[in-house]
Scaffold this active site. Structure first.
Site, PDB file in Angstrom:
ATOM      1  N   ARG A 117     -28.618  69.851  -0.757  1.00  0.00           N
ATOM      2  CA  ARG A 117     -27.184  69.766  -0.499  1.00  0.00           C
ATOM      3  C   ARG A 117     -26.917  68.676   0.527  1.00  0.00           C
ATOM      4  O   ARG A 117     -27.702  68.476   1.457  1.00  0.00           O
ATOM      5  CB  ARG A 117     -26.641  71.106   0.008  1.00  0.00           C
ATOM      6  CG  ARG A 117     -26.606  72.203  -1.054  1.00  0.00           C
ATOM      7  CD  ARG A 117     -25.594  71.881  -2.147  1.00  0.00           C
ATOM      8  NE  ARG A 117     -25.503  72.942  -3.149  1.00  0.00           N
ATOM      9  CZ  ARG A 117     -26.162  72.962  -4.284  1.00  0.00           C
ATOM     10  NH1 ARG A 117     -26.997  71.958  -4.572  1.00  0.00           N
ATOM     11  NH2 ARG A 117     -25.998  73.945  -5.146  1.00  0.00           N
ATOM     12  N   GLU A 158     -18.908  64.688  -2.816  1.00  0.00           N
ATOM     13  CA  GLU A 158     -19.827  64.666  -3.956  1.00  0.00           C
ATOM     14  C   GLU A 158     -19.687  63.369  -4.756  1.00  0.00           C
ATOM     15  O   GLU A 158     -20.686  62.817  -5.229  1.00  0.00           O
ATOM     16  CB  GLU A 158     -19.571  65.875  -4.862  1.00  0.00           C
ATOM     17  CG  GLU A 158     -20.561  65.982  -6.000  1.00  0.00           C
ATOM     18  CD  GLU A 158     -20.513  67.304  -6.725  1.00  0.00           C
ATOM     19  OE1 GLU A 158     -20.954  67.344  -7.887  1.00  0.00           O
ATOM     20  OE2 GLU A 158     -20.038  68.286  -6.148  1.00  0.00           O
ATOM     21  N   HIS A 217     -25.425  64.087  -8.986  1.00  0.00           N
ATOM     22  CA  HIS A 217     -25.765  65.514  -9.079  1.00  0.00           C
ATOM     23  C   HIS A 217     -26.346  65.843 -10.459  1.00  0.00           C
ATOM     24  O   HIS A 217     -25.908  66.774 -11.144  1.00  0.00           O
ATOM     25  CB  HIS A 217     -24.513  66.356  -8.814  1.00  0.00           C
ATOM     26  CG  HIS A 217     -24.801  67.778  -8.455  1.00  0.00           C
ATOM     27  ND1 HIS A 217     -23.864  68.606  -7.893  1.00  0.00           N
ATOM     28  CD2 HIS A 217     -25.916  68.524  -8.568  1.00  0.00           C
ATOM     29  CE1 HIS A 217     -24.374  69.801  -7.690  1.00  0.00           C
ATOM     30  NE2 HIS A 217     -25.635  69.767  -8.094  1.00  0.00           N
TER      31      HIS A 217
END
Length: 333
Positions: free
Chosen positions: A244, A272, A291
């Site tokens: 993370r 993100e 991601h």
């Protein structure tokens, strides 16, 4: 709580995002699911107004709404939550644990592609593939790459694994065929792991050529890789983050990578989706991916089939193999 033996297919509702359901529940997956469960027709993306009276099992994945006490009060027969993804923190609330519901997760299946992505990143980092590939594409000429990149290669490199999670341990296992010295840091470890030597975090970051993060996002792990620890990393070393973004002080990391002193592979960033002007996009010593280390594409089927295996065990009154421990849930991803 003992498992409920029904002698029939348990009434099961699918609860997840619509887009998730389309990608996860392929025809083959649906066929298996229908063979072991009495599946209600509608995929639940919101529990408001949903009839949960007869539902015994919720088959969940990403974007499942939270199972609050109010929702559970409308599901008197609910006995199990079978999650076809990793973390259950987004939808399994304290009310679920108080009720004694069985909860299973496919985190072990999701760990597989993350560990594979990490292994590939480690091997490519040692050969400086991302940076050399960019330069070669731009220059399109021969040069003495070994002179430009002294120490190039993967022989007897030191790899530091931060977090002896499912993923961290799988990465350690995948590294065994290679000539690496592997260090591991995890405050919950009581001793060395097979093929990895336990050290404290400061020793790990200062001793490793490649540091790979596999710790959960908790208050105590926030910015665990801070400016001081980044400064302690070896010149030319690489930080890999498939965990993370909150684990890393991104501003300090940006400073270190802009200077060229450190390299990074970042599958998670804050935010993100980085703003278009972020320096991290164009740095030759940084790889930013959106991601994708976790389950994507055909890898979703691995999680779905693991979850259906668990649902089959439940239907037969057998113990779940991937049951989530409510006492450990606060310190896992």
């Amino acid at each position: 709580m003992t498992q409920h033996v029904t002698g029939r297919k348990p009434v099961t509702s699918i609860a997840m995002g619509e887009g998730v359901a389309r990608r996860l529940l392929s025809p083959a997956v649906r066929q298996r699911l229908l063979a072991v469960a009495d599946v209600t027709p509608q995929t639940l993306t919101d529990f408001d107004g949903a009839d949960l009276t007869d539902v015994e099992v919720l088959f969940t994945s990403w974007l499942c709404p939270p199972l609050t006490e109010k929702v559970l009060s409308r599901a008197p027969r609910l006995r199990a939550i079978i999650h076809a993804a990793g973390s259950v923190k987004g939808h399994v609330t304290e009310a679920c644990w108080k009720r004694g519901l069985l909860v299973s997760s496919a985190a072990a299946a999701n760990a597989v592609p993350v560990a594979e992505f990490t292994l590939a990143s480690i091997l490519l980092a040692g050969k400086r593939v991302p940076e050399i590939a960019r330069r070669y594409r731009a220059e399109r000429s021969a040069r003495d790459w070994e002179a430009d990149y002294p120490g190039l290669g993967n022989f007897q490199r030191t790899v530091g694994i931060v977090g002896a999670s499912r993923i961290g341990r799988r990465v350690i296992d995948l590294l065994q065929p290679f000539d690496y010295d592997v260090l591991v840091y995890d405050p919950y470890l009581s001793g060395d792991l097979p093929h990895a030597r336990q050290v404290d975090l400061d020793t790990l970051v200062a001793s490793s050529d490649i540091v790979s993060l596999h710790a959960p996002n908790l208050p105590e792990t926030h910015h665990m890789i801070n400016a001081e620890r980044l400064a302690a990393m070896r010149d030319g070393s690489t930080l890999i983050n498939t965990a993370r973004a909150a684990l890393v002080d991104q501003r300090a990391l940006t400073d270190e990578t802009v200077s060229g002193r450190l390299h990074a592979v970042l599958d998670h960033t804050a935010p993100e989706i980085l703003p278009p002007g972020s320096l991290l996009y164009d740095l030759p010593n940084v790889v930013v991916t959106p991601h994708i280390a976790g389950s994507t594409g055909n890898e979703l089927a691995r999680m779905a089939h693991m979850a259906i295996d668990e649902l089959t065990r439940y239907a037969h009154g057998s113990p779940l193999q991937h049951r989530v421990d409510p006492h450990a849930v606060l310190r896992i991803a």
